[in-house]
Design an enzyme around this catalytic site. Structure first.
Site, PDB file in Angstrom:
ATOM      1  N   ASP A 207       1.172  -6.203  -3.281  1.00 62.69           N
ATOM      2  CA  ASP A 207       1.243  -5.258  -2.164  1.00 62.69           C
ATOM      3  C   ASP A 207       0.285  -5.770  -1.089  1.00 62.69           C
ATOM      4  O   ASP A 207      -0.508  -6.692  -1.320  1.00 62.69           O
ATOM      5  CB  ASP A 207       0.803  -3.857  -2.639  1.00 62.69           C
ATOM      6  CG  ASP A 207       0.822  -2.833  -1.511  1.00 62.69           C
ATOM      7  OD1 ASP A 207       1.791  -2.804  -0.736  1.00 62.69           O
ATOM      8  OD2 ASP A 207      -0.145  -2.049  -1.387  1.00 62.69           O
ATOM      9  N   SER A 208       0.324  -5.099   0.068  1.00 63.93           N
ATOM     10  CA  SER A 208      -0.618  -5.461   1.128  1.00 63.93           C
ATOM     11  C   SER A 208      -2.038  -5.001   0.785  1.00 63.93           C
ATOM     12  O   SER A 208      -2.990  -5.451   1.416  1.00 63.93           O
ATOM     13  CB  SER A 208      -0.168  -4.803   2.436  1.00 63.93           C
ATOM     14  OG  SER A 208      -0.129  -3.401   2.263  1.00 63.93           O
TER      15      SER A 208
ATOM     16  N   TYR B 198       0.546  -4.190   6.577  1.00 63.58           N
ATOM     17  CA  TYR B 198       1.725  -4.990   6.910  1.00 63.58           C
ATOM     18  C   TYR B 198       2.682  -4.191   7.810  1.00 63.58           C
ATOM     19  O   TYR B 198       3.507  -4.766   8.498  1.00 63.58           O
ATOM     20  CB  TYR B 198       2.501  -5.342   5.637  1.00 63.58           C
ATOM     21  CG  TYR B 198       1.950  -6.485   4.820  1.00 63.58           C
ATOM     22  CD1 TYR B 198       0.694  -7.042   5.064  1.00 63.58           C
ATOM     23  CD2 TYR B 198       2.715  -7.024   3.782  1.00 63.58           C
ATOM     24  CE1 TYR B 198       0.224  -8.089   4.284  1.00 63.58           C
ATOM     25  CE2 TYR B 198       2.252  -8.072   3.008  1.00 63.58           C
ATOM     26  CZ  TYR B 198       1.005  -8.602   3.261  1.00 63.58           C
ATOM     27  OH  TYR B 198       0.546  -9.642   2.484  1.00 63.58           O
TER      28      TYR B 198
ATOM     29  N   CYS C  23       5.699  -3.131  -2.568  1.00 69.61           N
ATOM     30  CA  CYS C  23       5.408  -2.798  -1.177  1.00 69.61           C
ATOM     31  C   CYS C  23       6.761  -2.615  -0.483  1.00 69.61           C
ATOM     32  O   CYS C  23       7.610  -3.513  -0.543  1.00 69.61           O
ATOM     33  CB  CYS C  23       4.641  -3.972  -0.551  1.00 69.61           C
ATOM     34  SG  CYS C  23       4.418  -3.844   1.227  1.00 69.61           S
TER      35      CYS C  23
ATOM     36  N   THR D 185       7.363  -2.349   2.707  1.00 68.69           N
ATOM     37  CA  THR D 185       7.471  -3.166   3.913  1.00 68.69           C
ATOM     38  C   THR D 185       7.919  -4.582   3.549  1.00 68.69           C
ATOM     39  O   THR D 185       8.840  -5.133   4.160  1.00 68.69           O
ATOM     40  CB  THR D 185       6.106  -3.199   4.639  1.00 68.69           C
ATOM     41  OG1 THR D 185       5.675  -1.846   4.822  1.00 68.69           O
ATOM     42  CG2 THR D 185       6.207  -3.881   5.972  1.00 68.69           C
TER      43      THR D 185
ATOM     44  N   GLU E 199      -6.428   4.003   2.505  1.00 68.97           N
ATOM     45  CA  GLU E 199      -7.366   2.896   2.248  1.00 68.97           C
ATOM     46  C   GLU E 199      -8.820   3.348   2.467  1.00 68.97           C
ATOM     47  O   GLU E 199      -9.734   2.811   1.866  1.00 68.97           O
ATOM     48  CB  GLU E 199      -7.030   1.684   3.142  1.00 68.97           C
ATOM     49  CG  GLU E 199      -5.675   1.043   2.846  1.00 68.97           C
ATOM     50  CD  GLU E 199      -5.725  -0.130   1.846  1.00 68.97           C
ATOM     51  OE1 GLU E 199      -6.788  -0.738   1.700  1.00 68.97           O
ATOM     52  OE2 GLU E 199      -4.677  -0.415   1.225  1.00 68.97           O
TER      53      GLU E 199
ATOM     54  N   CYS F  43       6.494   4.332   0.873  1.00 68.97           N
ATOM     55  CA  CYS F  43       5.380   3.394   1.025  1.00 68.97           C
ATOM     56  C   CYS F  43       4.533   3.595  -0.220  1.00 68.97           C
ATOM     57  O   CYS F  43       4.250   4.740  -0.606  1.00 68.97           O
ATOM     58  CB  CYS F  43       4.579   3.724   2.282  1.00 68.97           C
ATOM     59  SG  CYS F  43       3.026   2.798   2.411  1.00 68.97           S
ATOM     60  N   THR F  44       4.162   2.504  -0.860  1.00 68.61           N
ATOM     61  CA  THR F  44       3.492   2.633  -2.155  1.00 68.61           C
ATOM     62  C   THR F  44       2.089   3.221  -2.042  1.00 68.61           C
ATOM     63  O   THR F  44       1.486   3.580  -3.055  1.00 68.61           O
ATOM     64  CB  THR F  44       3.455   1.274  -2.888  1.00 68.61           C
ATOM     65  OG1 THR F  44       2.915   0.285  -1.991  1.00 68.61           O
ATOM     66  CG2 THR F  44       4.837   0.859  -3.320  1.00 68.61           C
ATOM     67  N   HIS F  45       1.576   3.337  -0.828  1.00 63.32           N
ATOM     68  CA  HIS F  45       0.288   4.019  -0.651  1.00 63.32           C
ATOM     69  C   HIS F  45       0.436   5.544  -0.762  1.00 63.32           C
ATOM     70  O   HIS F  45      -0.521   6.232  -1.094  1.00 63.32           O
ATOM     71  CB  HIS F  45      -0.297   3.713   0.732  1.00 63.32           C
ATOM     72  CG  HIS F  45      -0.966   2.380   0.856  1.00 63.32           C
ATOM     73  ND1 HIS F  45      -0.270   1.197   0.840  1.00 63.32           N
ATOM     74  CD2 HIS F  45      -2.281   2.050   1.020  1.00 63.32           C
ATOM     75  CE1 HIS F  45      -1.136   0.186   0.986  1.00 63.32           C
ATOM     76  NE2 HIS F  45      -2.356   0.682   1.100  1.00 63.32           N
TER      77      HIS F  45
HETATM   78  N1  DGL Z   1       2.097  -0.191   0.733  1.00 64.39           N
HETATM   79  C1  DGL Z   1       2.963  -0.824   1.653  1.00 64.39           C
HETATM   80  C2  DGL Z   1       4.351  -0.273   1.671  1.00 64.39           C
HETATM   81  O1  DGL Z   1       4.815   0.189   0.646  1.00 64.39           O
HETATM   82  C3  DGL Z   1       2.473  -1.305   2.966  1.00 64.39           C
HETATM   83  C4  DGL Z   1       1.490  -0.561   3.739  1.00 64.39           C
HETATM   84  C5  DGL Z   1       1.021  -1.411   4.867  1.00 64.39           C
HETATM   85  O2  DGL Z   1       0.445  -2.448   4.593  1.00 64.39           O
HETATM   86  O3  DGL Z   1       1.273  -1.066   6.025  1.00 64.39           O
HETATM   87  O4  DGL Z   1       5.037  -0.311   2.662  1.00 64.39           O
END
Ligand code: DGL
Length: 276
Positions: free
Chosen positions: A13-14, A45, A76, A78, A155, A187-189
């Site tokens: 992931d990012s 990302y 991720c 993205t 984050e 988004c995995t965050h």
């Molecule tokens: N966690 C990532 C996703 O699922 C990317 C978040 C990011 O780096 O902008 O899209």
């Protein structure tokens, strides 16, 4: 030489978001070894161009292959939207992303045929969820909302905070007014602020966290390819079973990883990803 099925799975992931997917893999497949890479030097990302996300993702895939992984999970959205369609063409090991599994679950879950998707600017503007869901269940309405402030809030560790509440309210209002009954955390965050999101959309909206289905898809894939690990991990082996690499700020990442993943003290190592 290890048997192929006993090699680790690569997950990237990012930043820390992909840990929500890694955690699910650990839970569902406790025998699997994992090599995780978080691109903490270059996160986020989600507001970068397709070419940049593709070249970052290609470097990471080369790094993971250098670690002898048997399969790769792009944890991720993205990178799944911008890079996976290209990488899959030449990747020498099986590789999956998080978009398809989340789309399948949401298409099955909606009763009114209206699905909300929240994600980074890149994921939403790529239209990847719309295309996937249209293929699975034609005629479903998919309403996307980019939430660019969520990743920095996560984050920064502001998972339960009035600021996050307020921003989430603004992002989600329009989707609520449209009458969605299913919301993909694209988004995995975002699963890390799931409580806040759930509180704002209320119990009538079902939240879909693609991490769960991605782990199921990985298991099916490994099974099909005869790659499921069969050796039980040794006692107290979290440290050797799970290896974490980042491109910056290893200590901060390690603290995060340990608060998300409850498998003992994990360490993280910084590497120069641009050399791959
Ligand atoms: N966690 C990532 C996703 O699922 C990317 C978040 C990011 O780096 O902008 O899209």
């Amino acid at each position: 030489m290890s048997k192929r099925e006993e090699l680790p799975v690569g997950v990237f992931d990012s930043g820390i978001g992909g840990l929500t997917v890694a955690r699910e893999i650990m839970r569902q497949m406790p025998r699997e070894k994992i090599v995780y890479f978080g691109d903490t030097a270059r996160v986020p990302y989600g507001n970068k161009s397709r070419d940049t996300v593709l070249s970052y993702s290609e470097q990471i895939v080369r790094f993971l292959l250098s670690q002898d992984v048997k399969a790769i999970v792009v944890a991720c959205n993205t990178a799944s939207a911008y890079a996976l369609p290209e990488i899959v063409k030449h990747c020498p090991v099986p590789i999956i992303g998080v978009v398809e599994p989340g789309a399948v679950t949401a298409a099955r879950a909606t009763r009114v045929g209206k699905i909300g998707v929240i994600g980074t600017k890149a994921t939403i503007s790529s239209g990847i969820y719309d295309q996937c869901i249209e293929r699975i269940r034609p005629g479903t309405r998919v309403l996307g909302q980019a939430c660019p402030l969520f990743v920095p809030l996560v984050e920064e560790g502001l998972w339960e905070d009035p600021v996050t509440d307020e921003i989430a309210r603004r992002y989600l209002l329009e989707l609520m007014n449209e009458g969605i009954d299913t919301l993909i955390l694209g988004c995995t965050h975002y699963p890390l602020i799931r409580k806040t999101i759930g509180r704002i959309v209320g119990p009538s909206v079902q939240l879909v966290n693609p991490a769960y289905e991605t782990a199921i898809e990985l298991r099916d894939l490994l099974q099909r390819e005869n790659l499921l690990a069969s050796e039980a991990p040794g006692l107290g082996s979290a440290e050797s079973q799970y290896r974490f690499y980042v491109s910056d700020m290893a200590d901060q990442f390690r603290a995060f990883a340990n608060s998300i993943i409850k498998y003992g003290i994990l360490s993280a190592k910084t590497i120069r990803i641009d050399q791959y």
